[in-house]
Design a protein around this motif. Structure first.
Motif: not given
Ligand SMILES: Nc1ncnc2c1ncn2[C@@H]1O[C@H](COP(=O)(O)OP(=O)(O)OP(=O)(O)O)[C@@H](O)[C@H]1O
Ligand SMILES: Nc1nc2c(ncn2[C@@H]2O[C@H](COP(=O)(O)O)[C@@H](O)[C@H]2O)c(=O)[nH]1
Length: 355
Positions: A177, A181-183, A337
């Motif tokens: 989490s 992933k969502g990004t 990264d």
């Molecule tokens: N490469 C990156 N460098 C810095 N920040 C990042 C990067 N990728 C994503 N983020 C930021 O990290 C945070 C978490 O990203 P995101 O919500 O996409 O994660 P996730 O894996 O989908 O989380 P979850 O599983 O809880 O839904 C967001 O604020 C996003 O903008």
């Protein structure tokens, strides 16, 4: 096209339909090509899946009837001796609901073009009828095999502009989490809105600010979630960081029926459950953070979790990262990264892998 839905696979589908919707100019093509292995792109949308599985065509080409029923029960009616397929415009950017009625006659025409339907060109010779009721546009029309062959070349012209993966199996994306992933998925959907679609999971977690019911998740209470489990509604479900999450069979059906490559954003236990099910075919990506410190920074920076939830998610992340290294669930690990580099690696995996 291939339609992977558990046990049933409609392969070498005899029916190909495409929808091309450009702003106000909507057009839909439909034709049948016996024995042709489809290499059609994203634009083969809801129409294709639903019509491919429709009862009369199933009989004609031996498609799986259970798939047919699942996809078509609500959408197919018989009208004046013809089957009508009600489908939704597959492009996400068309916010208004747009339904199409296509009349198909499976017995028309010649050897390889068995039937056709053409909707959208309002020329009198094609006898297209277009009516608008509220926000819905309804088009119905019919044309012969000869006419549709001409349209086929138009469609192939459209196809060349489209980028679509050779391997159209669903892509499961897991990772701790907050890893991003969502990004990455958002970038994918923004870049290829007609190629990919995500499933909408159910969760017992409370909605975050800005999360819309039916888009981010279907938000249900814990008893409701447990009742859905007992009714066999999910292909997989899990308890993660104090809440239930699950992928319903219906969301997979709904999204597969759009004819796009389905992306599933699910944690590791769910990914393993899907992988262990011989009826489900998918590809698996694991996204890693550059470090646990960076992960914590992102989780905190997102400002969606309280301290307890952050600690639970970090503890779970440590377990997942250890297990990901041991596990053979995932075909590729991507370190997120620099987000653009990670995105390029994701694209490379999705587009380069051959069936
Ligand atoms: N490469 C990156 N460098 C810095 N920040 C990042 C990067 N990728 C994503 N983020 C930021 O990290 C945070 C978490 O990203 P995101 O919500 O996409 O994660 P996730 O894996 O989908 O989380 P979850 O599983 O809880 O839904 C967001 O604020 C996003 O903008
Ligand atoms: N096994 C499943 N995991 C899912 C599903 N939907 C989301 N998730 C994962 O849950 C966590 C937490 O999500 P959040 O929205 O509360 O931050 C995250 O890792 C998701 O990938 C699902 O249907 N099944």
């Amino acid at each position: 096209m291939r339609l992977d839905l558990g046990r049933s696979t409609v392969a070498d589908s005899a029916v190909h339909l495409a929808v091309d919707a450009e702003q106000s100019q909507f057009a839909a093509w439909a034709w049948l090509t016996a024995g042709t292995r489809a290499s059609l792109p994203h634009s083969v949308g809801a129409l294709a899946c639903q019509a491919a599985a429709a009862p009369p065509l199933c009989r004609l080409f031996g498609c799986a009837m259970d798939v047919a029923r699942a996809l078509c029960t609500r959408n197919v009616t018989q009208h004046h001796g013809r089957w009508k397929y009600l489908v939704q415009a597959p492009r996400a950017q068309h916010r208004q609901q747009l339904d199409w009625h296509c009349s198909l006659d499976p017995w028309a025409a010649n050897n390889h073009t068995l039937t056709s339907a053409f909707c959208g060109e309002r020329t009198p010779t094609q006898q297209a009828r277009r009516t608008r009721r509220g926000t819905r546009t309804r088009i119905s029309c019919h044309m012969t095999g000869g006419q549709i062959e001409r349209k086929q070349s138009d469609l192939l012209e459209t196809d060349r502009k489209v980028t679509t993966p050779a391997d159209r199996r669903p892509v499961v994306i897991s990772g701790p989490s907050g890893v991003g992933k969502g990004t990455l998925i958002t970038k994918l959907l923004e870049k290829y809105p007609d190629t990919f679609v995500t499933t909408v999971s159910h969760t017992s977690r409370k909605p975050r600010a800005g999360e819309v019911e039916g888009r981010a998740y279907y938000f249900v209470s814990e008893p409701e979630f447990l009742s859905l489990i007992s009714r066999g509604a999910f292909i997989e479900s899990t308890h993660f960081s104090g809440n239930y999450y699950g992928t319903s069979k219906q969301t997979v059906l709904d999204q597969t029926a759009q004819g796009r490559v389905v992306i599933l954003d699910i944690e590791m236990q769910g990914a393993k459950a899907i992988k262990a099910d011989p009826n489900l075919q998918a590809r698996y990506v694991f996204v890693k953070p550059p470090s646990l410190e960076a992960l914590e920074h992102r989780l905190r920076g997102r400002s969606t979790e309280d301290e307890e939830s952050i600690q639970r998610r970090l503890a779970q992340a440590r377990l997942e990262l250890e297990e990901a290294d041991r596990s053979n669930t995932y075909e590729v690990s991507i370190v997120n990264d620099d987000v653009d580099t990670a995105f390029q690696e994701l694209l490379q995996f999705i587009f380069a892998t051959k069936v």
